[in-house]
Design a protein around this motif. Structure first.
Motif, PDB file in Angstrom:
ATOM      1  N   ARG A   1       0.944  -1.182  -0.172  1.00 50.44           N
ATOM      2  CA  ARG A   1      -0.188  -0.015  -0.016  1.00 50.44           C
ATOM      3  C   ARG A   1       0.899   1.344   0.083  1.00 50.44           C
ATOM      4  N   ILE A   2       1.848   1.125   0.925  1.00 46.25           N
ATOM      5  CA  ILE A   2       2.948   2.303   0.833  1.00 46.25           C
ATOM      6  C   ILE A   2       3.440   2.488  -0.620  1.00 46.25           C
ATOM      7  N   GLY A   3       3.773   1.260  -1.103  1.00 46.55           N
ATOM      8  CA  GLY A   3       4.326   1.482  -2.320  1.00 46.55           C
ATOM      9  C   GLY A   3       3.457   2.038  -3.534  1.00 46.55           C
ATOM     10  N   MET A   4       2.154   1.727  -3.440  1.00 42.33           N
ATOM     11  CA  MET A   4       1.331   2.247  -4.539  1.00 42.33           C
ATOM     12  C   MET A   4       0.987   3.971  -4.002  1.00 42.33           C
ATOM     13  N   ALA A   5       1.307   4.312  -2.810  1.00 36.57           N
ATOM     14  CA  ALA A   5       1.259   5.765  -2.394  1.00 36.57           C
ATOM     15  C   ALA A   5       2.328   6.486  -3.119  1.00 36.57           C
ATOM     16  N   VAL A   6       3.470   5.841  -3.240  1.00 39.49           N
ATOM     17  CA  VAL A   6       4.443   6.577  -3.639  1.00 39.49           C
ATOM     18  C   VAL A   6       4.240   7.451  -4.872  1.00 39.49           C
ATOM     19  N   PRO A   7       3.706   6.584  -6.204  1.00 39.60           N
ATOM     20  CA  PRO A   7       3.603   7.113  -7.239  1.00 39.60           C
ATOM     21  C   PRO A   7       2.395   8.424  -7.043  1.00 39.60           C
ATOM     22  N   THR A   8       1.394   8.138  -6.469  1.00 41.16           N
ATOM     23  CA  THR A   8       0.267   9.300  -6.118  1.00 41.16           C
ATOM     24  C   THR A   8       1.121  10.428  -5.584  1.00 41.16           C
ATOM     25  N   VAL A   9       1.941  10.280  -4.658  1.00 39.82           N
ATOM     26  CA  VAL A   9       2.373  11.549  -4.081  1.00 39.82           C
ATOM     27  C   VAL A   9       3.232  12.292  -5.103  1.00 39.82           C
ATOM     28  N   ILE A  10       4.129  11.387  -5.926  1.00 39.87           N
ATOM     29  CA  ILE A  10       4.950  12.047  -6.918  1.00 39.87           C
ATOM     30  C   ILE A  10       4.068  12.848  -7.917  1.00 39.87           C
ATOM     31  N   LEU A  11       2.822  12.137  -8.473  1.00 40.73           N
ATOM     32  CA  LEU A  11       2.024  12.574  -9.379  1.00 40.73           C
ATOM     33  C   LEU A  11       1.675  13.990  -8.912  1.00 40.73           C
ATOM     34  N   VAL A  12       1.077  14.034  -7.611  1.00 41.65           N
ATOM     35  CA  VAL A  12       0.519  15.125  -6.810  1.00 41.65           C
ATOM     36  C   VAL A  12       1.574  16.206  -6.977  1.00 41.65           C
ATOM     37  N   SER A  13       2.758  15.978  -6.365  1.00 39.58           N
ATOM     38  CA  SER A  13       3.933  16.998  -6.503  1.00 39.58           C
ATOM     39  C   SER A  13       4.067  17.522  -7.902  1.00 39.58           C
ATOM     40  N   VAL A  14       4.086  16.797  -8.838  1.00 38.41           N
ATOM     41  CA  VAL A  14       4.537  17.204 -10.276  1.00 38.41           C
ATOM     42  C   VAL A  14       3.115  18.203 -10.658  1.00 38.41           C
TER      43      VAL A  14
ATOM     44  N   GLN B   1       2.194  24.567  -2.426  1.00 39.90           N
ATOM     45  CA  GLN B   1       2.950  23.167  -2.870  1.00 39.90           C
ATOM     46  C   GLN B   1       2.837  22.478  -1.453  1.00 39.90           C
ATOM     47  N   GLY B   2       3.685  22.993  -0.505  1.00 39.53           N
ATOM     48  CA  GLY B   2       3.723  22.268   0.518  1.00 39.53           C
ATOM     49  C   GLY B   2       2.439  21.726   1.135  1.00 39.53           C
ATOM     50  N   CYS B   3       1.407  22.611   1.269  1.00 43.23           N
ATOM     51  CA  CYS B   3       0.107  22.175   1.814  1.00 43.23           C
ATOM     52  C   CYS B   3      -0.338  21.121   1.123  1.00 43.23           C
ATOM     53  N   LEU B   4      -0.628  21.308  -0.270  1.00 43.68           N
ATOM     54  CA  LEU B   4      -0.875  20.043  -0.981  1.00 43.68           C
ATOM     55  C   LEU B   4      -0.336  18.829  -1.024  1.00 43.68           C
ATOM     56  N   LEU B   5       0.992  18.808  -0.735  1.00 41.24           N
ATOM     57  CA  LEU B   5       1.862  17.568  -0.798  1.00 41.24           C
ATOM     58  C   LEU B   5       1.353  16.998   0.563  1.00 41.24           C
ATOM     59  N   PHE B   6       1.498  17.787   1.578  1.00 35.25           N
ATOM     60  CA  PHE B   6       0.979  17.295   2.843  1.00 35.25           C
ATOM     61  C   PHE B   6      -0.266  16.739   2.901  1.00 35.25           C
ATOM     62  N   ILE B   7      -1.311  17.504   2.182  1.00 40.95           N
ATOM     63  CA  ILE B   7      -2.768  16.916   2.345  1.00 40.95           C
ATOM     64  C   ILE B   7      -2.638  15.398   1.609  1.00 40.95           C
TER      65      ILE B   7
END
Lengths: 314, 519
Positions: A8-21, A283-289
């Motif tokens: 599940r954490i592995g699946m979350a990583v691409p999500t967070v990367i996508l969000v940050s981009v 960026q900080g807020c949205l990444l954190f969210i």
């Protein structure tokens, strides 16, 4: 279980990367320049250019992105353009405020809405059911800002029981702090009751129609046992998922409520940052969210076996 | 006792009474609609930051209620005949919040800090090389005297020093900075000193008991007597207007400096509340892109000016509280002569004829507006209705403020309703709209001859000459219609009746000095 968590954490990583981009580039596509906004209508081009340089906005987008990502990887979300404060500090400080209110509101509404939903399902088409469904529909359809204003007018203005504006941290002064968060918690509590009650009722109705419930009743089990042993565990799973989604959403900011009740939370920070084009804070807020959202849903998933015997069995 | 002695005695008595006013152990709660940006005067600022900071710091000169520049920390200002040397004599007995007495050394230290590039003072370009008020030397010949020498005469030198967005060029004590030179907190000479800033929540100031008020003067804008009469000033941040109203009605706040015009009637009827109105020099205008294929034709622009009844429009927007002013010189200015009172002639029929002459074919004009400044949006809606009556097709495009500001800066628009912040000398107002569009696309009036008139005005310190030049500029403004000037800003403040002596001001900022709270 560990494998499940890691996957599940592995699946979350691409999500967070996508969000940050997406966040980084999309916010820059919106018209509006932080330097121009900060200097206002009196700004001359030379001053705007100088400010842009000092803020690092004159660098090309890719360079800015690489700089930001490298800082984020070191745990540094940057510095606010407008207040020159550490974004990490700002986000964590504001998150504590929002989280306290949201967690209490969601917990309370779950405690009320889930049993009420089950009872409504059990007494389907009765006056009680009709009353609960009507209340839920009403609470759901009232916009939160309006509900908040009404609560503010009644309990703050008309009755004068609670302070209308201001905020005191519960950690600093528990008694006074509680007075300031009662109305925002009540607003969220009432609104979420509508959402959760409907889901709990619908799930329970679905389960109540299943054969094994008929079988349990045929065995002569008391209605309360049927309800809590057989209906609740199977009907709660969808509601639990919804609680997770609601919590994730609200932890990301309850900007409207925070604005109405002058609560210095994460939502207000984000909205102010968007209006001020404070890129590092946005960026900080949205990444954190995004991270919080993923984490909350991960926790929800991990808790599933506790409630749903089918998951435990599988 | 002759009349002169009697008058002197009265003034002395008033002075003594004023000086003897007691400091109340009370808190004055003034709502702010957004948090401040910093406490560093004129550096990282906006109007709320200025409002808070100017309670703590003071400059050599400041704007009076009539927008003229008057001494504040200076006892007097002497200008040399060639208008290149300004000599400021400091007042006696002025103390900083840390108890240290103000001297010319502090003024010079503050000036050098402001002029250092690292400080990022927003007004540095005005005083640095190439700026209109280029200061070539600043000296402190003795403890009480500071001398500034300019490269060339500039009638706006003092007005620029006193600007609110420059933080009034506030004089700070060295302890305002950390050891590494970064800004800590303002240690100034103002009537209130810094207490606490809880970001996103509130700013608290406390009275400075040793404040040295200008003797024998009443409150006068940002100068005059500025005694602190309450122990604490609490500025809670209340972004939502409805919440601010509820807080005022519940008594949780004492003053809301900017209330919607629609609430004024209700507040006036409330036995516990009072209202104060003040017109400020900010301007609300309909800007035209004079390079637009349609609007480059002066006949179309004139037709628009004839089709809009600015009196009715302003009456509608301000609910009868404000008055139209088609001049860039505010009605409250001493330069608002009979010539300045001349405005656009409302004549829809003549507008139709002019449109026919210009060959207007009904092409739509995009009028940009925003809802952050509700009055400018209302102005757009009313202007659209009036223009349609004259056969001018207008489409309103609502943008978020940051997006509109971007379009304004780049000149990428056909027309927009736009609020300009207040400038307290009309020449500064003209300067904000006039210029070469090639170099500065945001400028709306590109007219080299008018620019020359303004340059002459700025060089002259003779009021009669300046008046003549302002009148010429206004006549030219009406003739070429580079944009439509609608009205000056209107600040409406509401406060508890128990708050004594509170007044809205032309500065659109709350003032807590000389304000007390009745028991």
């Amino acid at each position: 279980m560990l494998r499940f968590v890691l996957s599940r954490i592995g699946m979350a990583v691409p999500t967070v990367i996508l969000v940050s981009v997406l966040v980084f580039f999309l916010i820059r596509l919106i018209p509006g320049d932080p330097a121009t906004l900060m200097l206002g209508d009196m700004a001359d081009p030379a001053s705007v250019a100088a400010l842009r340089t000092s803020l690092g906005l004159d660098k090309d987008l890719l360079t800015q992105f690489v700089l930001w990502v490298s800082n984020v990887l070191r745990g540094d979300l940057g510095t606010s353009i407008t207040t020159h404060e550490s974004v990490t500090h700002l986000v964590l400080q504001r998150f504590q405020v929002s989280a306290g209110i949201v967690l209490v509101a969601v917990a309370l509404s779950s405690l009320v809405a889930v049993p009420a939903g089950l009872v409504a399902a059990l007494k389907q088409n009765s006056k009680l059911d009709l009353g609960l469904v009507t209340i839920a529909a009403l609470l759901l359809s009232v916009p939160t800002f309006w509900l908040g204003l009404i609560i503010l007018l009644v309990f703050g203005l008309k009755l004068g029981w609670l302070p209308v504006v201001g905020y005191v941290s519960i950690a600093e002064d528990p008694a006074r702090g509680l007075l300031y968060v009662l109305m925002p918690i009540a607003t969220l509590f009432l609104h979420e009751i509508g959402v959760l009650l409907r889901m709990a009722r619908a799930s329970a109705l679905e389960v109540l129609r299943l054969d094994y419930i008929t079988h349990a009743r045929a065995k002569g089990l008391p209605e309360s046992t049927v309800l809590w042993r057989h209906v609740f565990p199977n009907a709660f799973a969808p509601t639990w998922t919804l609680i997770g989604l609601v919590l994730g959403n609200m932890l990301g900011g309850i900007a409207v409520i925070e604005t109405v009740f002058t609560i210095p939370g994460l939502g207000r920070l984000l909205v102010d940052a968007i209006f001020g084009r404070d890129y590092p804070v946005i960026q900080g807020c949205l990444l954190f969210i995004a991270v919080i959202y993923v984490l909350v849903n991960l926790i929800v998933d991990l808790c599933y076996p506790l409630f749903d015997p089918r998951v435990r069995m599988s | 006792m002759n009349k002169h002695s009697a008058a002197m005695a009265s003034v002395s008595l008033i002075g003594l009474m004023l000086a003897a006013a007691p400091l109340q152990a009370k808190t004055l709660n003034i709502a702010l609609n957004a948090d401040i940006r910093s406490l560093d005067p004129g550096v990282n600022r906006d109007s709320n930051s200025d409002a808070v900071v100017l309670h703590m710091v003071e400059g050599l000169v400041a704007y009076g209620e009539d927008a003229s520049v008057k001494p504040l920390l200076a006892e007097k200002v002497a200008v040399s005949k060639d208008e290149l040397t300004y000599t400021f004599t400091l007042r006696d007995g002025v103390k900083f919040h840390n108890g240290k007495e103000l001297t010319s050394v502090d003024v010079l230290w503050s000036w050098n800090r402001y002029m250092a590039e690292a400080t990022k003072w927003r007004c540095r370009p005005d005083f640095a090389e190439g700026g209109a008020s280029h200061v070539v030397a600043a000296d402190a010949p003795d403890k009480k005297t500071v001398v500034f020498k300019l490269e060339q005469p500039n009638a706006l030198f003092l007005a620029t020093l006193a600007r609110l967005d420059c933080g009034m060029t506030g004089i700070l004590e060295k302890s305002s900075l950390n050891d590494d030179g970064s800004f800590k907190q303002p240690v100034g000479t103002g009537p209130f000193k810094y207490k606490e800033w809880k970001k996103g929540e509130f700013v608290d100031l406390e009275a400075f008991p040793e404040y040295s008020a200008r003797a024998g003067e009443g409150r006068d804008g940002l100068t005059g007597s500025k005694r602190p009469l309450v122990e604490t000033v609490h500025f809670p941040i209340i972004p939502d207007r409805s919440s601010a109203k509820a807080a005022l009605l519940s008594g949780d706040v004492d003053v809301v400096p900017d209330v919607p015009y629609a609430d004024i009637a209700e507040f006036k009827q409330n036995a516990d509340l009072d209202v104060s109105l003040a017109s400020n020099p900010g301007i609300t205008a309909v800007l035209f892109q004079t390079r637009d294929p349609l609007l480059k034709d002066v006949r179309i622009r004139k037709a628009i000016s004839m089709a809009i009844d600015t009196n009715a429009l302003v009456d509608g927007i301000t609910l009868g509280l404000g008055k139209a002013n088609n001049s860039l010189v505010p009605a409250t200015s001493k330069f608002h002569s009979a010539e300045q009172a001349k405005g656009y002639k409302f004549d829809p029929e003549a507008a139709k004829t002019l449109l026919q002459e210009a060959g207007y074919d009904g092409r739509p004009i995009k009028l940009i507006a925003n809802t952050r400044y509700a009055n400018t949006y209302d102005a757009a809606v009313m202007a659209q209705a009036m223009l349609q009556q004259a056969g001018i097709n207008v489409e309103i495009e609502v943008l978020e403020w940051a997006a509109q500001l971007d379009r304004y800066q780049s000149g990428n628009y056909t027309a927009m309703t736009f609020p300009y912040s207040a400038r307290f000398d009309p020449a500064l107002t003209y300067d904000s709209v006039m210029g070469n569009k090639e170099k500065e696309p945001r400028k709306v009036w590109d007219d080299p001859e008018a620019q020359a008139l303004l340059a002459e005005n700025v060089r002259s310190s003779d009021p009669a000459k300046r008046q003549e030049l302002f009148d010429k500029l206004h006549a030219r403004f009406l003739a070429s219609v580079p944009f439509l000037m609608l009205y000056n800003g209107l600040e409406a403040s509401a406060f508890q009746k128990s708050v004594q002596n509170y007044q809205a001001s032309i500065f659109s900022m709350p003032r807590a000095w000389e304000v007390s709270i009745a028991d």
